[in-house]
Design an enzyme around this catalytic site. Structure first.
Site, PDB file in Angstrom:
ATOM      1  N   ARG A   1       0.898  -1.380   0.055  1.00  0.00           N
ATOM      2  CA  ARG A   1       0.078   0.082   0.044  1.00  0.00           C
ATOM      3  C   ARG A   1       0.762   1.203  -0.138  1.00  0.00           C
ATOM      4  O   ARG A   1       0.548   2.489  -0.687  1.00  0.00           O
ATOM      5  CB  ARG A   1      -0.994  -0.099   1.237  1.00  0.00           C
ATOM      6  CG  ARG A   1      -1.926   0.855   1.038  1.00  0.00           C
ATOM      7  CD  ARG A   1      -2.897   0.821   2.201  1.00  0.00           C
ATOM      8  NE  ARG A   1      -3.612   2.369   2.328  1.00  0.00           N
ATOM      9  CZ  ARG A   1      -3.763   2.807   3.357  1.00  0.00           C
ATOM     10  NH1 ARG A   1      -3.443   2.154   4.635  1.00  0.00           N
ATOM     11  NH2 ARG A   1      -4.415   3.954   3.537  1.00  0.00           N
TER      12      ARG A   1
ATOM     13  N   ARG B   1      -2.388  10.345   7.264  1.00  0.00           N
ATOM     14  CA  ARG B   1      -1.022  10.994   6.734  1.00  0.00           C
ATOM     15  C   ARG B   1      -1.204  11.979   5.585  1.00  0.00           C
ATOM     16  O   ARG B   1      -0.064  12.643   5.525  1.00  0.00           O
ATOM     17  CB  ARG B   1      -0.412   9.653   6.041  1.00  0.00           C
ATOM     18  CG  ARG B   1      -0.322   8.308   6.947  1.00  0.00           C
ATOM     19  CD  ARG B   1       0.214   7.144   6.289  1.00  0.00           C
ATOM     20  NE  ARG B   1      -0.245   5.989   7.110  1.00  0.00           N
ATOM     21  CZ  ARG B   1      -1.263   5.181   6.991  1.00  0.00           C
ATOM     22  NH1 ARG B   1      -2.216   5.773   6.386  1.00  0.00           N
ATOM     23  NH2 ARG B   1      -1.434   4.364   7.557  1.00  0.00           N
TER      24      ARG B   1
ATOM     25  N   LYS C   1      11.152   6.707  14.357  1.00  0.00           N
ATOM     26  CA  LYS C   1      11.437   5.690  13.533  1.00  0.00           C
ATOM     27  C   LYS C   1      11.757   6.361  12.153  1.00  0.00           C
ATOM     28  O   LYS C   1      12.493   5.967  11.446  1.00  0.00           O
ATOM     29  CB  LYS C   1      10.314   4.650  13.697  1.00  0.00           C
ATOM     30  CG  LYS C   1      10.497   3.235  12.856  1.00  0.00           C
ATOM     31  CD  LYS C   1      10.111   3.460  11.664  1.00  0.00           C
ATOM     32  CE  LYS C   1      10.493   2.196  10.885  1.00  0.00           C
ATOM     33  NZ  LYS C   1      10.030   2.377   9.352  1.00  0.00           N
TER      34      LYS C   1
ATOM     35  N   PRO D   1      16.629   2.407  12.901  1.00  0.00           N
ATOM     36  CA  PRO D   1      15.238   2.613  12.916  1.00  0.00           C
ATOM     37  C   PRO D   1      14.670   1.461  13.601  1.00  0.00           C
ATOM     38  O   PRO D   1      14.984   0.151  13.278  1.00  0.00           O
ATOM     39  CB  PRO D   1      14.979   2.573  11.450  1.00  0.00           C
ATOM     40  CG  PRO D   1      16.097   2.786  10.647  1.00  0.00           C
ATOM     41  CD  PRO D   1      17.307   2.311  11.535  1.00  0.00           C
TER      42      PRO D   1
ATOM     43  N   ASP E   1      11.268  -0.803  14.154  1.00  0.00           N
ATOM     44  CA  ASP E   1      10.200  -0.983  13.750  1.00  0.00           C
ATOM     45  C   ASP E   1       9.680  -2.087  14.370  1.00  0.00           C
ATOM     46  O   ASP E   1      10.465  -2.833  15.209  1.00  0.00           O
ATOM     47  CB  ASP E   1       9.856  -0.979  12.217  1.00  0.00           C
ATOM     48  CG  ASP E   1      10.704  -1.904  11.636  1.00  0.00           C
ATOM     49  OD1 ASP E   1      10.661  -3.091  12.151  1.00  0.00           O
ATOM     50  OD2 ASP E   1      11.430  -1.470  10.935  1.00  0.00           O
TER      51      ASP E   1
END
Length: 292
Positions: free
Chosen positions: A129, A177, A219, A236, A238
């Site tokens: 996506r 977003r 992040k 980072p 996650d």
DNA sequence: TTGCAGGGGTCAA
DNA sequence: TTGACCCCTGCA
């Protein structure tokens, strides 16, 4: 690594520590697509190229010598010798295994603006996506570029998005977003944040600067610093990296802060590269929560 | 078919 | 420190 030109194609023999699948599909970028022949089409810096690897020879099509020297050589991080880095990062059997698995990962040097927006889009989202949204944005506001009959669109720079509002971004279906993207556009086009200046900042100041943008937390900032600014100490964290770090080195209730401290201790200045090996390994092998 | 959980996190209270 | 968050996808 020395290159040569053959029939208008850039070639580099004896390429080590690079594999297109590892580098382009390890999750650091969203603009490379695999063709049926195993080669990859990629878009960056308003150009599109085709990259493949055959018997140790790296082949770059649809480019010029000039673009190779000015763009792709650096973008693909070809001037860095990964062998000593791998040596340093082989701190234990876990890392050795992860490095062996993703042996062809190179950390790309992407354009900050594109990288920033892409990782803003990545929050609470899945890779297919993310790619879809980045492509939709490019198709609407970018420029058409081609490799043979294959059509792509460059990522629109901040200036060309100046003044857009949330309604205009509805088509992206990026959800909350969209507001973050607009904040980024505003802060960059107004000059409040200068993405070029961040190159000269130290890691922590650079991170703080990026986090002034809405939707940019630790992040996302770390991703941009690692994948665009060459800040190799950025790590980072996650869900995947969190999982594997907890599994391998910490307890299941270790906090992000604990993980960060541990990564600094183990990997230091090369934490970012370690992160990529771990992420790629963890994701491809579906490492689960240790609590599950 | 409908419903629900969860996704490379971040914000605000 | 915790829950909500837009929208999509996968899976009962």
């Amino acid at each position: 690594m020395e290159y040569y030109k053959e029939n208008g194609i850039i070639k580099i023999d004896g390429v080590k520590d690079f594999h297109p699948v590892h580098t382009f599909l390890c999750g650091q970028c969203f603009r490379w697509v695999e063709n049926s022949d195993g080669s990859f089409d990629g878009i960056a810096y308003k150009k599109a190229v085709n990259v493949s690897l055959t018997k140790g020879t790296l082949i770059i099509k649809n480019t010029s010598e000039e673009d190779y020297n000015n763009i792709w050589r650096h973008y693909l991080d070809l001037d860095r010798d990964y062998a000593p880095l791998k040596e340093i990062l082989s701190v234990d059997e876990n890392l050795k295994k992860a490095i062996e698995y993703g042996y062809g990962i190179r950390i790309l040097n992407q354009e900050p603006w594109e990288c920033l927006v892409s990782f803003i889009i990545s929050t609470q989202n899945q890779i297919p996506r993310i790619k879809k949204i980045v492509n939709a944005l490019s198709e609407r506001y970018g420029e058409k570029i081609q490799i043979e009959d294959r059509v792509y669109y460059s990522f629109p720079d901040a200036e060309s998005l100046k003044g857009i509002n949330e309604e205009e971004l509805m088509f992206l279906k990026a959800g909350y977003r969209a507001g973050y993207i607009i904040d980024a556009v505003n802060k960059i086009t107004s000059g409040e944040i200068d993405l070029e200046k961040i190159f000269d900042m130290d890691y922590l100041s650079a991170k703080k600067e990026l986090m002034k943008i809405k939707g940019v937390g630790e992040k996302v900032a770390d991703c941009v610093l690692l994948f665009s600014y060459g800040k190799t100490e950025a790590f980072p964290i996650d869900v995947w990296v969190g999982r594997i770090m907890r599994n391998l080195y910490l307890s299941e209730n270790a906090s992000i802060k604990d993980i960060r401290a541990e990564s600094e201790r183990l990997f230091g200045k090369n934490a970012g590269l370690a992160q990529q090996y771990l992420f790629y390994y963890a994701r491809d092998n579906s490492i689960q929560d240790s609590s599950k």
